[in-house]
Design an enzyme around this catalytic site. Structure first.
Site, PDB file in Angstrom:
ATOM      1  N   THR A   1     -17.069  73.960  81.034  1.00 16.50           N
ATOM      2  CA  THR A   1     -16.187  74.745  80.295  1.00 16.50           C
ATOM      3  C   THR A   1     -16.157  74.778  78.905  1.00 16.50           C
ATOM      4  OG1 THR A   1     -14.466  74.150  81.645  1.00 16.50           O
ATOM      5  CG2 THR A   1     -13.447  74.631  80.012  1.00 16.50           C
TER       6      THR A   1
ATOM      7  N   CYS B   1     -34.649  49.850  54.712  1.00 12.54           N
ATOM      8  CA  CYS B   1     -33.473  48.941  55.007  1.00 12.54           C
ATOM      9  C   CYS B   1     -32.395  49.534  55.680  1.00 12.54           C
ATOM     10  CB  CYS B   1     -33.330  47.956  53.706  1.00 12.54           C
ATOM     11  SG  CYS B   1     -34.553  47.254  53.195  1.00 12.54           S
TER      12      CYS B   1
END
Ligand code: FES
Lengths: 385, 122
Positions: free
Chosen positions: A237, A325
Site C-alpha cells: 500500500t 573513529c
C-alpha cells in the site's frame, strides 16, 4: 544555546508548506488509493499528482516514476532487480569506488549471487573519468551505476558523458541522485540515463519516501512482492502522506532551485574560503568547483574528526565526519580513501552541509569557533612536534 | 553516547603536554582505527612524579588518556603497572562497547613509558 544545523546531506527538516499539505492524508483523507469507493479516488488523485510533480522536476514522464520507501530501496531495486531481470544478457556490472553503501552493498549482494562487479576508481578530485569507465566495459556488462553527486565530498560526476558511453555499448545506466535532487537542475532526458534514485528527506520532504525513475522501455523486476501497486513494480500500500510530501517538496524545489543554487554556492564558498584561509594545514576534499552547492568538506591535519564534532556540538553546531573513529566499523570513509587520502589525513575529516535556512550568520559563527577548536586539538596532538 | 565523566575529561583534559626531562617515554598507535597516544613520565623515588600526554584520536581516546594520567600521578611504579584498560574505562563510568579499544591505547602507552624508564635505569 543557538543551534546551527550544518548536516543537510544527512537529512533536512520537512518544509512547513510540505507538512501542511501532508497532514490531511493521515486523518481525514486516509483511504487506500486502491479502494473502489469515491472518497478513495481523492487519494488516488493525490498520489498521481505527486507523480507528476516528481516527473516535472526531473523532466520525466509521470508513468516513469515508481514510488519507494526511500533512496536505499530505489538503489537496491535499480541494481538488484535490473540485474536479475536482465541476466540473460550478461552478468557483469560496473560501479564506482565512491558510491553510497546502498549501491555498493547491492552490488555485493549480486556478487554473492553469481554476478561480477568492477568497482572503478575516481581521480583525486573524486570524479569518475570517462576513459576509466570505458576501459572497464566488457561484452557481458549489463549495468553501470554511478552516483550524480557525492554525499561526503560533494563532487558532481559527468553523468551525461558517462551515460553516453553506456548507451554506445547498449548498457543500462543508473545514477543515485539522492544528494543532488532538488539541489541542482536534473534532466533525465538530457542526461540520457535509464534509472535514477531520489529521496524525499534530503530536500525538505518527509523521511521514508523516495522514488526510482525508470525510463520507458527499461525492463526491471520488482524487489517487493505482494500486490500490483506502482504498475506492478512495487508491491505494498502506498505511503500516501509520504508520496504527497515528496511531490510537494519537488514542486517547491523546482520553484526555489535557481535562487538556492546561487545562494548556497556563495555561502559554501564563504565557509570554505574562511576555513582554508584561517586554519593552516587544511585541505578541501572533492572538486573545488563542480560540487553540490553548500557542501563543504575539508580535512585538518593532525586532529581527529570525532573530537572536532563533539567540540562543535558543545557549541550547538551539528556536522559530520568521515573519520574512522566516527564510523561503526572503525574504518575511515571509503570515499576519502578512494580519492587517495592517507588514512591519517582522512582521520581529520569534517563535512558541513548547508541548506535553505542556513544564513551568513551561521557561517560566520562556525568560522569564529572552528579555528580555536582545531588549535586546541592540535595542542593535544602528538603529530604536532 | 558518552558518559558525563568522559565528556568532562574530553573537554577539560588533565596533564596535556610534554615534559622537559622525561625519564620514560611511551608512544603507541592504535591498529584498530589509526590513532596515536604519547605519554611521558618523570620518575623519582620509584614514584610517578609527573606525567603528560598527547593524543591524536577520538573523544574516548583523549578522555582515557587524561584519566590514566590522573590515576597514576603520584603513584608508585608497581601500582601504576597494575592499571588496566578496564580500570581506566570504569573510572570514566564506562565506554561505549565500540570505544573500548581506545582505552587500550591509554593503558598501553603508560605501560610502554614505564618500560622505557625501567630499561633506561637498569
Ligand atoms: S581512538 Fe579511534 S575510535 Fe577512539
Amino acid at each position: 544555546m543557538k543551534l546551527v544545523y550544518m548536516d543537510h546531506s544527512a537529512t533536512t527538516p520537512v518544509d512547513q508548506e510540505v507538512f501542511n499539505t501532508i497532514k490531511p492524508y493521515y486523518t481525514d483523507v486516509f483511504y487506500n488509493p486502491s479502494s473502489a469507493y469515491s472518497p478513495a479516488q481523492k487519494v488516488r488523485k493525490a498520489v498521481e499528482k505527486a507523480r507528476e510533480q516528481v516527473a516535472l522536476l526531473i523532466n520525466a514522464l509521470p508513468e516513469e516514476i515508481i514510488f519507494t520507501s526511500g533512496g536505499t530501496e530505489a538503489d537496491n531495486q535499480a541494481i538488484i532487480s535490473y540485474a536479475i531481470t536482465n541476466m540473460e544478457k550478461g552478468r557483469h556490472i560496473i560501479t564506482s569506488a565512491i558510491e553510497h553503501h546502498a549501491v555498493l552493498d547491492s552490488c555485493k549482494y549480486l556478487i554473492n549471487n553469481g554476478f561480477e562487479c568492477t568497482v572503478i576508481p575516481v581521480n583525486s578530485l573524486g570524479v569518475v573519468e570517462p576513459e576509466t569507465l570505458e576501459k572497464a566495459i566488457r561484452p557481458d556488462t549489463i549495468l553501470i551505476s554511478i552516483m550524480h553527486g557525492n554525499n561526503e565530498i560533494g563532487s558532481i560526476q559527468p553523468i551525461k558523458e558517462l551515460a553516453e558511453i553506456a548507451r554506445e555499448n547498449q548498457i543500462a545506466f543508473h545514477t543515485d541522485a539522492v544528494q543532488t535532487m532538488g539541489k541542482i537542475p536534473l534532466d533525465v532526458k538530457a542526461l540520457g540515463i535509464n534509472m535514477l534514485s531520489g529521496s524525499s528527506h534530503k530536500f525538505y520532504g518527509p523521511k521514508g519516501t523516495g522514488f526510482l525513475y525508470l525510463k520507458k522501455g527499461t525492463r526491471i523486476g520488482r524487489l517487493l512482492h505482494g500486490g500490483s501497486q506502482e504498475r506492478k513494480h512495487r508491491a505494498g500500500t502506498e505511503n500516501v502522506p509520504g508520496i504527497v510530501g515528496l511531490g510537494k517538496a519537488c514542486e517547491l524545489a523546482g520553484e526555489r532551485l535557481p535562487e538556492q543554487v546561487e545562494r548556497l554556492t556563495k555561502l559554501g564558498k564563504r565557509l570554505t574560503d574562511g576555513i582554508l584561509t584561517t586554519i593552516p594545514n587544511t585541505r578541501l576534499t572533492g572538486h573545488p568547483v563542480d560540487r553540490i552547492p553548500g557542501s563543504v568538506s575539508v580535512c585538518f591535519e593532525f586532529v581527529e574528526g570525532e573530537s572536532i564534532l563533539l567540540m562543535l556540538d558543545q557549541l550547538g553546531i551539528m556536522a559530520s565526519s568521515g573519520s574512522a573513529c566516527t564510523s561503526g566499523s572503525l574504518d575511515p570513509s571509503h570515499v576519502l580513501l578512494a580519492i587517495g587520502l592517507p588514512a591519517e589525513i582522512a582521520h581529520g575529516s569534517l563535512r558541513l552541509t548547508l541548506g535553505k535556512d542556513s544564513t551568513v550568520e551561521d557561517v560566520d559563527y562556525v568560522l569564529q569557533v572552528l579555528p580555536p577548536i582545531i588549535e586546541r586539538l592540535r595542542q593535544m596532538s602528538p603529530l604536532v612536534r | 553516547m558518552y558518559s558525563e565523566k568522559v565528556m568532562e575529561h574530553f573537554m577539560h583534559p588533565r596533564n596535556v603536554g610534554q615534559l622537559e626531562n622525561a625519564s620514560g617515554v611511551g608512544e603507541v598507535g592504535n591498529p584498530t582505527c589509526g590513532d596515536i597516544m604519547h605519554i611521558e613520565i618523570i620518575v623519582a623515588d620509584n614514584k610517578i612524579e609527573d606525567i603528560k600526554f598527547k593524543t591524536f584520536g577520538c573523544a574516548a581516546a583523549i578522555a582515557t588518556s587524561s584519566m590514566v594520567t590522573e590515576m597514576v600521578k603520584g603513584k608508585s611504579l608497581e601500582e601504576a603497572q597494575k592499571i588496566t584498560n578496564r580500570a581506566v574505562a570504569e573510572a570514566l563510568d564506562g565506554l561505549p562497547p565500540i570505544k573500548m579499544h581506545c582505552s587500550n591505547l591509554a593503558a598501553d602507552a603508560l605501560q610502554s613509558a614505564i618500560k622505557d624508564y625501567l630499561g633506561k635505569s637498569s
